[in-house]
Enzyme design. Structure first.
Site, PDB file in Angstrom:
ATOM      1  N   GLY A  92       2.777   2.280  11.039  1.00 45.32           N
ATOM      2  CA  GLY A  92       3.754   3.367  10.935  1.00 45.32           C
ATOM      3  C   GLY A  92       4.451   3.702  12.237  1.00 45.32           C
ATOM      4  O   GLY A  92       5.079   4.753  12.354  1.00 45.32           O
ATOM      5  N   LYS A 139       0.158   4.337  -0.212  1.00 39.01           N
ATOM      6  CA  LYS A 139      -0.410   5.559   0.385  1.00 39.01           C
ATOM      7  C   LYS A 139      -0.148   6.746  -0.554  1.00 39.01           C
ATOM      8  O   LYS A 139      -0.191   6.558  -1.776  1.00 39.01           O
ATOM      9  CB  LYS A 139       0.146   5.755   1.794  1.00 39.01           C
ATOM     10  CG  LYS A 139      -0.036   4.480   2.651  1.00 39.01           C
ATOM     11  CD  LYS A 139       0.224   4.659   4.112  1.00 39.01           C
ATOM     12  CE  LYS A 139      -0.031   3.332   4.831  1.00 39.01           C
ATOM     13  NZ  LYS A 139       0.137   3.399   6.268  1.00 39.01           N
ATOM     14  N   SER A 145       3.663  -2.061  10.447  1.00 34.18           N
ATOM     15  CA  SER A 145       5.115  -2.116  10.693  1.00 34.18           C
ATOM     16  C   SER A 145       5.748  -3.444  10.273  1.00 34.18           C
ATOM     17  O   SER A 145       6.645  -3.954  10.943  1.00 34.18           O
ATOM     18  CB  SER A 145       5.428  -1.807  12.161  1.00 34.18           C
ATOM     19  OG  SER A 145       5.037  -0.478  12.471  1.00 34.18           O
ATOM     20  N   ASN A 153       0.875  -1.179   0.000  1.00 34.52           N
ATOM     21  CA  ASN A 153       0.000   0.000   0.000  1.00 34.52           C
ATOM     22  C   ASN A 153       0.909   1.225   0.000  1.00 34.52           C
ATOM     23  O   ASN A 153       1.532   1.536   1.016  1.00 34.52           O
ATOM     24  CB  ASN A 153      -0.906  -0.024   1.242  1.00 34.52           C
ATOM     25  CG  ASN A 153      -1.714   1.257   1.396  1.00 34.52           C
ATOM     26  OD1 ASN A 153      -1.804   2.052   0.464  1.00 34.52           O
ATOM     27  ND2 ASN A 153      -2.295   1.457   2.571  1.00 34.52           N
ATOM     28  N   GLU A 202      -5.310  -4.679  10.701  1.00 34.02           N
ATOM     29  CA  GLU A 202      -4.249  -3.683  10.876  1.00 34.02           C
ATOM     30  C   GLU A 202      -4.487  -2.938  12.190  1.00 34.02           C
ATOM     31  O   GLU A 202      -5.238  -1.940  12.216  1.00 34.02           O
ATOM     32  CB  GLU A 202      -4.261  -2.678   9.717  1.00 34.02           C
ATOM     33  CG  GLU A 202      -3.934  -3.285   8.378  1.00 34.02           C
ATOM     34  CD  GLU A 202      -3.307  -2.261   7.445  1.00 34.02           C
ATOM     35  OE1 GLU A 202      -2.216  -2.532   6.932  1.00 34.02           O
ATOM     36  OE2 GLU A 202      -3.882  -1.182   7.237  1.00 34.02           O
ATOM     37  N   GLU A 250      -6.452   5.030   8.363  1.00 36.70           N
ATOM     38  CA  GLU A 250      -6.158   6.445   8.071  1.00 36.70           C
ATOM     39  C   GLU A 250      -7.398   7.141   7.529  1.00 36.70           C
ATOM     40  O   GLU A 250      -7.636   8.321   7.804  1.00 36.70           O
ATOM     41  CB  GLU A 250      -4.965   6.539   7.104  1.00 36.70           C
ATOM     42  CG  GLU A 250      -3.655   6.236   7.820  1.00 36.70           C
ATOM     43  CD  GLU A 250      -2.556   5.651   6.953  1.00 36.70           C
ATOM     44  OE1 GLU A 250      -2.671   5.687   5.712  1.00 36.70           O
ATOM     45  OE2 GLU A 250      -1.571   5.140   7.534  1.00 36.70           O
ATOM     46  N   HIS A 275      -9.483   1.596   5.503  1.00 37.87           N
ATOM     47  CA  HIS A 275      -8.159   1.780   6.120  1.00 37.87           C
ATOM     48  C   HIS A 275      -8.287   2.736   7.306  1.00 37.87           C
ATOM     49  O   HIS A 275      -9.039   3.704   7.251  1.00 37.87           O
ATOM     50  CB  HIS A 275      -7.169   2.325   5.093  1.00 37.87           C
ATOM     51  CG  HIS A 275      -5.743   2.228   5.567  1.00 37.87           C
ATOM     52  ND1 HIS A 275      -5.221   3.115   6.479  1.00 37.87           N
ATOM     53  CD2 HIS A 275      -4.770   1.329   5.302  1.00 37.87           C
ATOM     54  CE1 HIS A 275      -3.967   2.756   6.744  1.00 37.87           C
ATOM     55  NE2 HIS A 275      -3.665   1.686   6.034  1.00 37.87           N
TER      56      HIS A 275
HETATM   57  P1  13P Z   1       3.226   0.417   7.696  1.00 37.38           P
HETATM   58  O1  13P Z   1       3.690  -0.878   7.087  1.00 37.38           O
HETATM   59  O2  13P Z   1       3.999   1.602   7.200  1.00 37.38           O
HETATM   60  O3  13P Z   1       3.145   0.338   9.187  1.00 37.38           O
HETATM   61  O4  13P Z   1       1.729   0.681   7.169  1.00 37.38           O
HETATM   62  C1  13P Z   1       0.812  -0.330   7.263  1.00 37.38           C
HETATM   63  C2  13P Z   1      -0.394   0.044   6.498  1.00 37.38           C
HETATM   64  O5  13P Z   1      -1.094   0.983   6.880  1.00 37.38           O
HETATM   65  C3  13P Z   1      -0.704  -0.699   5.277  1.00 37.38           C
HETATM   66  O6  13P Z   1      -1.986  -0.431   4.831  1.00 37.38           O
END
Ligand code: 13P
Length: 269
Positions: A187, A25, A227, A23, A181, A110, A108
């Site tokens: 992150g 982003k 992560s 992903n 997740e 976010e 997601h």
């Molecule tokens: P990270 O791997 O950067 O922690 O992000 C995970 C994520 O949000 C994948 O959708």
């Protein structure tokens, strides 16, 4: 034990296929996306997992064109729930499909947190995605406070029940992918432990059994995200109910993404 993808016929093969998703982003221009694909497309044909990349809207069409006839599948990171309409700045599922996307991330954390998306809105997106020939990759996860307060199961169950409300067994069966997740692991460099993830995935499978029956529940691909790095990926992949990974920052570099793709995926250890 070696984790390179050398075929070993003496080991039993997993019943569910393994899926690794990047992903990106809000990262990568079209040029950057295409040069990533230059490195990953040749490698993908020799790995024993499925390879999906969730790219920015602007890169969907060029990436899908380039990845055509390869093992790499291109998808989107978001969509609107409406078929079309006066929604300035939004993108419809049919437009993503038209641009070459095969799947779309919905729910997601976010988007839930920064853009206030609710389970009801995400539910409408799942339905619209399915109706538009896109595989929804539904993300669920609890916050740090919910995790600390031991509310993980109730939070995840509510998310699953509400996000999948009104979807029939036939619509769900093999057509929806789910990623766990935990918000506190995204992150932060603080991944969940493989043991926690296995327990949560088993719980999710029991929720799917309640809603859709055992057969469909056994089939759904359950990914872990938060992560994930080339160093910790194998720990998750050793778990029976972890069918793959959803990777954020470590999917941005073709080197680290390649390392995860090259792990052994289709055998049971
Ligand atoms: P990270 O791997 O950067 O922690 O992000 C995970 C994520 O949000 C994948 O959708």
């Amino acid at each position: 034990m070696t984790h390179e993808s050398t075929p070993d016929t003496s080991m039993p093969v997993r019943s569910r296929s393994r899926l690794i998703v990047g992903n990106w982003k809000m990262y990568k221009t079209i040029d950057q996306a295409l040069s990533f694909l230059d490195k990953i497309i040749p490698l993908a044909k020799d790995v024993d997992c499925k390879v999906w990349l969730s790219v920015p809207f602007t890169a969907i069409k060029p990436c899908a064109d380039k990845a055509k006839d390869s093992k790499v599948v291109i998808g989107a990171q978001n969509m609107n729930d409406a078929a079309e309409g006066a929604f300035t700045g939004e993108v419809a599922a049919s437009m993503l499909h038209d641009a070459g996307a095969s799947f779309v991330i919905v729910g997601h954390s976010e988007r839930r947190k920064i853009f206030s998306e609710t389970n009801a809105f995400i539910n409408r997106k799942v339905k619209r995605a399915l109706a538009s020939k896109l595989t929804p990759l539904l993300c669920i996860g609890e916050t740090f406070e919910e995790h600390e307060g031991q509310h993980t199961k109730e939070v995840l169950k509510k998310q699953l029940v509400e996000c999948l409300d009104g979807i029939s067994k036939e619509e769900f069966d093999g057509k929806v992918v789910v990623a766990y997740e935990p918000v506190w692991a995204i992150g932060t460099g603080k991944a969940a432990t493989p043991e926690i993830v296995e327990q949560v995935h088993l719980f999710c499978r029991s929720v799917f059994t309640e809603i859709f029956g055992k057969e469909a529940a056994e089939k759904v691909l359950l990914l872990y995200g938060g992560s994930v790095t080339p160093d910790n990926a194998n720990g998750f992949l050793l778990q029976e109910n972890v069918d793959g990974l959803l990777i954020g920052s470590c999917s941005l570099s073709s080197e680290s993404f390649a390392k995860i793709l090259k792990l052994r995926h289709n055998v049971i250890f």
